[in-house]
Design an enzyme around this catalytic site. Structure first.
Site, short mmCIF file in Angstrom:
data_model
loop_
_atom_site.label_atom_id
_atom_site.label_comp_id
_atom_site.label_asym_id
_atom_site.label_seq_id
_atom_site.Cartn_x
_atom_site.Cartn_y
_atom_site.Cartn_z
N GLU A 113 32.54 31.46 66.97
CA GLU A 113 32.12 32.86 66.84
C GLU A 113 32.87 33.51 65.68
O GLU A 113 34.09 33.41 65.58
CB GLU A 113 32.42 33.61 68.14
N ASN B 285 31.48 39.66 67.25
CA ASN B 285 32.45 39.63 68.34
C ASN B 285 32.02 38.56 69.34
O ASN B 285 30.84 38.18 69.38
CB ASN B 285 32.52 40.98 69.05
N MET C 218 25.70 40.75 70.41
CA MET C 218 25.08 42.02 70.79
C MET C 218 25.03 42.17 72.31
O MET C 218 24.83 43.27 72.82
CB MET C 218 23.67 42.11 70.19
N VAL D 164 31.13 29.71 60.50
CA VAL D 164 30.43 28.49 60.12
C VAL D 164 29.69 28.75 58.82
O VAL D 164 28.87 29.66 58.72
CB VAL D 164 29.46 28.04 61.23
N HIS E 153 15.71 45.00 67.78
CA HIS E 153 14.96 43.91 68.40
C HIS E 153 14.31 43.04 67.33
O HIS E 153 13.12 42.74 67.38
CB HIS E 153 13.88 44.46 69.34
N ASN F 36 16.64 35.96 69.35
CA ASN F 36 15.37 36.68 69.25
C ASN F 36 14.51 36.18 68.11
O ASN F 36 13.28 36.31 68.14
CB ASN F 36 15.63 38.18 69.07
N THR G 21 15.48 40.19 74.94
CA THR G 21 16.60 39.32 75.31
C THR G 21 16.24 38.32 76.40
O THR G 21 16.58 37.14 76.32
CB THR G 21 17.82 40.14 75.73
#
Length: 513
Positions: free
Chosen positions: A40, A122, A126, A236, A445, A479, A491
């Site tokens: 992450e 983080n 989301m 990454v 979205h 998504n 989601t």
């Protein structure tokens, strides 16, 4: 403190949002012998990892978590922690707590662009900031070539801890739904009628409500899995390929600046709808559809005060009396239908999304916010392009957005505006002037950029198990995988698609072992 990056694992998962967490959870359950590594780019905000910031009761601690999620451009320290603060203002770009906007490239000359497209950096992605709405897609929103879609959605609801009745005791909730149903349900199929919004929340024995983040998706089985490692602050920069097959990743430790190559039998890229195609492009994986069919949901909002209702006893029914972190006092759902191609989210608010007079203190539950989401007219030309000569703040290829609202989109927005006004009149008295339509990207979205297809016909990036066409071992998630022009919150659907991909990997690992 030093930390160790493994040299080899079975599966690398890039991104720790709900879809990355779904891969880790399903693999922990179905392939417990597999070694898993989740990387992450952002920091860990809470323990357990991936928790929703709304579950942080202390406002200063919640603000600190939001600032830490805002990547390379954190907001000022005094930014309100309430995501509803300024919700319907007309700023050309909306910077919401816990997210950061594209610094450049979000609009090209003569185009609408996505000025409000935002990301979070983080652990939990989301999923640490979302509203928790988990409606099922219906009719034209559904992915027709997935015969097991309903079972996958049910599994997604399990992972997200979806509750259809979390706010049933909210003041006037029954009355709101009755008025909506009387106005809208006559020509709807039973499963497309007005009802409570399915929400990813847990009601505890003491009445508290907590919101599902990636921590809930990970679950105890993943947290207890000694073969799963989560490393935050790890960027990454490339998916490694060997003879055309995904064979690992190159990762930069943002704490030290050192780079590491991690070999893997499978790589899952679950960054988000902007950064997943960015990473594939940077890795030389560039099918025609990569970044194309970019899909946002135009969103129109309005607010009303319920008419002809009594006064609620705030001590008994106001959710603030049970949890200081819940702003809504009831959420209803108007499902999409082909005849009415909008998704409606109806929130009874403790504070109006439009300004009220200073002495206008609403009875809890009587201020109702209406949000109508439209399905986008999908176009190949709505796309992301990437530019290595103008890197983003992380040093990855810069993102350039090409995006236009078509005539069909403008007609859809106009129809949604008219529908919102009709529904508002059925509920009560409007607050403010005309309904307000947000600028493109504000729904958060964003979809379609690594879209799924039934066959490799050039209009999709991956197949029904989310494995990238012609790149064995490389899966995409999030998504961006959704191929249909859905109007509902995405989601649940994207987590359901992640379940199918994780099951496919688990089956292959079991066969090879």
């Amino acid at each position: 403190m030093s930390r160790t990056f493994p040299t080899s694992v079975d599966v690398v998962i890039v991104g720790s949002g709900p879809c990355g967490a779904a891969y880790a959870r399903v693999l922990s359950e179905r392939a417990p012998q597999a070694t898993l590594l989740t990387l992450e780019v952002g920091p860990q905000l809470a323990d357990p990892p991936g928790g929703h910031v709304k579950n942080i009761l202390d406002e200063q601690a919640r603000s600190a978590a939001q600032r830490a999620s805002e990547g390379p451009a954190p907001l000022s320290a005094d930014t309100p922690t309430d995501t509803m603060d300024g919700y319907a203002d007309e700023a050309p770009r909306m910077a919401r707590p816990g997210t950061w906007l594209l610094p450049a490239g979000y609009r090209q000359p003569g185009e609408d662009g996505l000025p409000n497209a935002a990301m979070s950096s983080n652990v939990g992605g989301m999923g640490a900031h979302w509203t928790g709405a988990c409606p099922r897609p219906g009719e034209g929103e559904r992915i027709a070539f997935l015969a097991d879609l309903d079972e996958l959605l049910t599994e997604g609801e399990r992972l997200l801890a979806v509750d259809d009745h979390a706010f049933d005791d909210a003041p006037f909730a029954d009355e709101v739904r009755k008025r909506l149903a009387d106005h809208l349900d006559a020509d709807r199929a039973e499963d497309r009628r007005v009802g409570p919004m399915p929400l990813a929340v847990t009601r505890h024995a003491d009445g508290r409500l907590t919101w599902s983040g990636s921590d809930v998706v990970y679950g105890d089985v993943t947290r207890a899995n000694p073969r799963h490692t989560l490393l935050p602050e790890a960027l990454v920069t490339r998916v490694l390929l060997t003879d055309g097959r995904a064979s690992g990743v190159r990762v930069r430790d943002l704490q030290t600046g050192q780079e590491h190559d991690v070999a893997a039998r499978y790589v899952v890229v679950a960054a988000d709808s902007l950064r997943t195609p960015q990473l594939l492009w940077a890795s030389g994986v560039r099918p025609h559809a990569l970044g194309r069919y970019l899909n946002d949901q135009p969103q129109t909002v309005y607010a009303v005060r319920l008419r002809d209702v009594g006064h609620a006893d705030q001590e008994d029914v106001d959710p603030r009396g049970r949890s200081s972190i819940v702003a809504q006092s009831g959420v209803s759902w108007v499902p999409y239908t082909d005849q009415h191609p909008f998704h409606g989210q109806v929130m009874q608010l403790d504070a109006s999304p439009v300004p009220l007079a200073a002495d206008d203190v609403p009875t809890p539950g009587t201020i109702v916010g209406l949000g109508w989401f439209c399905a986008k007219d999908l176009q190949d030309s709505d796309r992301l392009e990437f530019d290595e000569t103008a890197p983003d703040p992380y040093g990855m290829p810069g993102i350039q957005v090409h995006y236009r609202l078509t005539e069909a989109d403008h007609a859809s927005i106009a129809a949604a505006t008219a529908a919102v006004k009709e529904v508002a009149a059925a509920l009560g008295d409007p607050l403010g002037g005309e309904p307000f339509t947000f600028g493109p990207g504000a729904s958060l979205h964003i979809q379609g950029t690594v879209r799924m297809g039934e066959t490799p016909d050039g209009t999709s990036v991956c197949g029904p198990t989310s494995e990238v066409w012609d790149v064995p071992g490389l899966h995409v998630a999030g998504n961006g995988v959704i191929p249909t022009p859905i109007a509902c919150n995405p989601t649940l659907t994207s987590v359901a698609l992640a379940v199918a991909g994780a099951r496919s990997i688990a089956g292959s690992l079991s066969e090879r072992n």
